[in-house]
Design a protein around this motif. Structure first.
Motif, PDB file in Angstrom:
ATOM      1  N   ALA A  67       0.812  -1.214   0.000  1.00  0.00           N
ATOM      2  CA  ALA A  67       0.000   0.000   0.000  1.00  0.00           C
ATOM      3  C   ALA A  67       0.849   1.270   0.000  1.00  0.00           C
ATOM      4  O   ALA A  67       0.390   2.334  -0.418  1.00  0.00           O
ATOM      5  CB  ALA A  67      -0.933  -0.007   1.210  1.00  0.00           C
ATOM      6  N   GLN A  70       2.961   2.958  -3.878  1.00  0.00           N
ATOM      7  CA  GLN A  70       2.432   3.941  -4.816  1.00  0.00           C
ATOM      8  C   GLN A  70       2.762   5.356  -4.375  1.00  0.00           C
ATOM      9  O   GLN A  70       3.177   6.193  -5.188  1.00  0.00           O
ATOM     10  CB  GLN A  70       0.924   3.770  -4.976  1.00  0.00           C
ATOM     11  N   SER A  89      -1.171  -5.341  -7.177  1.00  0.00           N
ATOM     12  CA  SER A  89      -2.258  -4.381  -7.423  1.00  0.00           C
ATOM     13  C   SER A  89      -2.314  -3.944  -8.881  1.00  0.00           C
ATOM     14  O   SER A  89      -3.295  -3.321  -9.301  1.00  0.00           O
ATOM     15  CB  SER A  89      -2.078  -3.151  -6.527  1.00  0.00           C
ATOM     16  N   TYR A 258      -8.298   1.189  10.651  1.00  0.00           N
ATOM     17  CA  TYR A 258      -7.351   0.478   9.796  1.00  0.00           C
ATOM     18  C   TYR A 258      -6.880  -0.771  10.528  1.00  0.00           C
ATOM     19  O   TYR A 258      -6.271  -0.683  11.600  1.00  0.00           O
ATOM     20  CB  TYR A 258      -6.146   1.360   9.472  1.00  0.00           C
ATOM     21  N   ALA A 264      -8.837  -4.979   1.431  1.00  0.00           N
ATOM     22  CA  ALA A 264      -7.589  -4.326   1.024  1.00  0.00           C
ATOM     23  C   ALA A 264      -7.839  -2.963   0.387  1.00  0.00           C
ATOM     24  O   ALA A 264      -7.091  -2.007   0.637  1.00  0.00           O
ATOM     25  CB  ALA A 264      -6.821  -5.225   0.065  1.00  0.00           C
ATOM     26  N   ASP A 265      -8.902  -2.855  -0.409  1.00  0.00           N
ATOM     27  CA  ASP A 265      -9.158  -1.574  -1.071  1.00  0.00           C
ATOM     28  C   ASP A 265      -9.582  -0.506  -0.066  1.00  0.00           C
ATOM     29  O   ASP A 265      -9.250   0.674  -0.218  1.00  0.00           O
ATOM     30  CB  ASP A 265     -10.201  -1.728  -2.173  1.00  0.00           C
ATOM     31  N   ARG A 267      -8.614  -0.448   3.175  1.00  0.00           N
ATOM     32  CA  ARG A 267      -7.388  -0.077   3.890  1.00  0.00           C
ATOM     33  C   ARG A 267      -6.575   0.919   3.064  1.00  0.00           C
ATOM     34  O   ARG A 267      -6.074   1.924   3.582  1.00  0.00           O
ATOM     35  CB  ARG A 267      -6.536  -1.310   4.193  1.00  0.00           C
ATOM     36  N   ALA A 268      -6.444   0.622   1.785  1.00  0.00           N
ATOM     37  CA  ALA A 268      -5.669   1.513   0.914  1.00  0.00           C
ATOM     38  C   ALA A 268      -6.304   2.893   0.835  1.00  0.00           C
ATOM     39  O   ALA A 268      -5.610   3.915   0.851  1.00  0.00           O
ATOM     40  CB  ALA A 268      -5.541   0.901  -0.476  1.00  0.00           C
ATOM     41  N   GLU A 269      -7.641   2.942   0.776  1.00  0.00           N
ATOM     42  CA  GLU A 269      -8.346   4.221   0.717  1.00  0.00           C
ATOM     43  C   GLU A 269      -8.149   5.016   1.999  1.00  0.00           C
ATOM     44  O   GLU A 269      -7.907   6.238   1.951  1.00  0.00           O
ATOM     45  CB  GLU A 269      -9.834   3.984   0.460  1.00  0.00           C
ATOM     46  N   GLN A 271      -5.668   4.741   4.125  1.00  0.00           N
ATOM     47  CA  GLN A 271      -4.281   5.187   4.182  1.00  0.00           C
ATOM     48  C   GLN A 271      -4.057   6.366   3.239  1.00  0.00           C
ATOM     49  O   GLN A 271      -3.358   7.329   3.590  1.00  0.00           O
ATOM     50  CB  GLN A 271      -3.354   4.037   3.811  1.00  0.00           C
ATOM     51  N   ARG A 272      -4.671   6.287   2.087  1.00  0.00           N
ATOM     52  CA  ARG A 272      -4.536   7.372   1.116  1.00  0.00           C
ATOM     53  C   ARG A 272      -5.106   8.666   1.687  1.00  0.00           C
ATOM     54  O   ARG A 272      -4.502   9.739   1.566  1.00  0.00           O
ATOM     55  CB  ARG A 272      -5.243   6.979  -0.180  1.00  0.00           C
TER      56      ARG A 272
END
Length: 604
Positions: A67, A70, A89, A258, A264-265, A267-269, A271-272
């Motif tokens: 994550a 990127q 990903s 979190y 996973a998506d 969590r990534a959102e 974190q973003r």
């Protein structure tokens, strides 16, 4: 090739190297291996990014979290660096494009997760191109004694075997001497030069307090000291993460959960959003944070005790990467000791591994209970001496008061012995304070010589005594016996009166809370008596409807706090000690109706 100084200035926009950065870069530039320990925010990434740009070929960075890649790559691309990542990903066609760019010599840095790197296809691909270096980030993940162990890291010694001429640099912010030795051994870095920077983060203010309604403590801390700031709140369990995030949202904060159990998506959102938005608070398990590059995290709060000082240092180090003032707040209680002790006892490791986990937990507890400078103790754990107290931790700013706890300790130890060393702290304290609870009477502990001999001290005071005796090794918590307190050999001198002990006093606020919540009904202000009786009547009615004793609905202490605070909304009611999500849902409306009837201010 450009010079490191030119790359520093023109690519990254800095004029001077910090600390040992230049020496580390020169080592790697010369084709030699390096093991780098540098605190979070110390500039570790430049130590491999600059030589990767200055040497011929592409630098390969092994990073444990997909994550994060990127964001790291985007930051590099924004600086004009030809960087990319390969992970699961990416759609197949994009991955193929990046592989071709690598083969064509069009990449300066390529980020890979260890499991991706170790695939035969990836290793074969790397054999076909010129490589400038391998950077193994978060290298402490190789340590089976550590807090972020990743099994895939154990196989990274293949880099030395398959690419013997490519220099390797392993980097971490957290490793004691044992972990450093393990990193060097497992990664075949025996000949690497070691660079150990100071572990001190002078801009972080360390504050550790005993739990006394932790939600209210956290709320007071954020509202009074961190309004509008970004921060991280760590909890031990996924359920607590989600409940705490929901509650913070109800209090008006932008809080996101979190943990590894979320998709996973999502969590990534989350974190973003944390990385890119202002004022976001992430509530997380330790699954969150490794490698976080956000510079303006102003606080890290722990609502549960970390497993070790390494974990505590790693997690608190995510605050104040920009060098500006930041605060690390830790709230802990005896229940944390029991829970973590159980986790250590039930771990899958060897007996030696479990002993080491217990030793690390004891060191963490020792940091919590000391009365001297916390920063000196923290740095000493990493074999670094701070000559003078730091002046920027709670024990320096407000030196804790101590008291002669010799007699109290002897009473407690005697009570543990008289009750058979089979009961937890709550029951032992009930016996000491002369409680007539069903459990005390059931076991006949009201007949013991230690029954009632501690009635002069509050429950909170006694829990503080228990904690400190556990930390100092006079008592231990048997995790396999439901948290039973048991005597150790070290307690003999205290029981015999051959040793004296100074104990840390509870903060004055905790004492005020204790005195307020343990007052008898006779101490209620006459002006508050009608509301007090109405609250008790409401409790009695609900208890009768459920067929349970009144204390199952709410304890007296909870009603007294309602009386003092007079909450008017579900969110405010939830901040009252003793009220969780479930009780709020089941009983909240009834009590709010009573409180609103007696409100001194008209409701909107």
């Amino acid at each position: 090739m450009s010079s490191p100084q030119s790359i520093l200035e023109h690519t990254f926009g800095y004029t001077e190297f910090r600390g040992p950065q230049r020496e580390i870069i020169d080592t790697v530039m010369g084709g030699h291996d390096a093991l780098v320990l540098m605190p979070t925010g110390g500039g570790k990434s430049l130590c491999y990014q600059i030589p990767a740009l200055a040497r011929e070929g592409c630098g390969v960075v092994i990073s444990p979290l997909i994550a994060l890649m990127q964001d790291q790559v985007e930051a590099l691309c924004a600086a004009g660096v030809r960087a990319a990542f390969l992970n699961s990903s990416l759609p197949p066609e994009r991955a193929q494009q990046i592989e071709q760019a690598l083969l064509d010599g069009e990449l300066d840095l390529l980020y890979l997760a260890p499991e991706r790197l170790l695939q035969p296809r990836t290793l074969e691909l790397l054999q076909r191109v010129q490589l400038s270096l391998f950077a193994i980030d978060e290298a402490h993940c190789v340590s089976q004694w550590g807090h972020d162990f990743r099994a895939d890291y154990l196989h990274l010694n293949c880099l030395h075997e398959q690419f013997p001429s490519v220099p390797r640099i392993a980097l971490t912010a957290t490793a004691d001497r044992r972990t450093r030795a393990e990193i060097a051994q497992r990664l075949d870095l025996a000949d690497a030069r070691h660079f150990v920077s100071s572990f001190d983060r002078p801009n972080i203010r360390y504050r550790i307090a005993q739990k006394d309604n932790p939600r209210r403590q956290l709320l007071d801390f954020i509202r009074s000291e961190q309004p509008g700031n970004s921060g991280i709140v760590y909890c031990l369990s996924r359920n607590k993460v989600e409940n705490t995030a929901d509650w913070l949202c109800q209090q008006g904060f932008k809080a996101l959960p979190y943990h590894a159990g979320l998709p996973a998506d999502l969590r990534a959102e989350h974190q973003r959003r944390f990385l890119r938005e202002d004022g976001v608070i992430v509530v997380a398990t330790i699954a969150f944070g490794m490698g976080i590059d956000k510079p303006d995290v102003r606080f890290v709060a722990h609502l549960d005790l970390p497993k070790s000082i390494e974990a505590y240092y790693q997690e608190t180090g995510r605050a104040g990467r920009d060098g500006d003032p930041a605060t690390a707040l830790l709230l802990y209680g005896l229940e944390d000791v029991v829970k973590l002790g159980q986790m250590a006892a039930n771990s899958d490791g060897s007996d030696e591994h479990r002993r080491q986990e217990r030793n690390r937990l004891n060191a963490m507890l020792g940091l919590c209970e000391i009365t001297t400078c916390r920063r000196q103790a923290l740095l000493r754990y990493f074999a670094e001496e701070l000559p003078e107290p730091c002046g920027n931790c709670d024990t320096c700013l407000e030196p804790p008061q101590t008291w002669d706890g010799t007699e109290a300790a002897a009473k407690l130890l005697s009570c543990v012995y008289r009750t058979g060393q089979r009961f937890g702290a709550s029951h032992v304290i009930d016996v000491l304070r002369g409680s007539t609870s069903e459990k005390v009477l059931k076991f006949g502990h009201d007949q013991l010589s230690t029954y009632g001999i501690g009635s002069d001290r509050s429950t909170a005071d006694w829990r503080g005594v228990v904690r400190q005796l556990v930390v100092r090794g006079y008592l231990e918590v048997n995790s396999e016996a439901f948290g039973a307190l048991q005597l150790t050999e070290a307690c003999r001198s205290l029981l015999r009166g051959e040793e004296k002990i100074q104990l840390r006093k509870l903060p004055s606020r905790s004492r005020q809370t204790e005195s307020r919540t343990t007052n008898s009904a006779a101490d209620i202000d006459p002006a508050d008596a009608p509301l007090w009786e109405a609250l008790r009547a409401c409790r009695k009615r609900l208890a009768d409807e459920k067929g349970v004793p009144p204390y199952v609905v709410f304890h007296d202490a909870t009603l007294r706090e309602m009386l003092a605070v007079r909450p008017q909304t579900p969110e405010a009611l939830l901040s009252i000690s003793g009220i969780g999500d479930s009780k709020l849902q089941r009983f909240g409306d009834d009590f709010l109706a009573v409180l609103r009837d007696f409100s001194r201010e008209p409701t909107a």
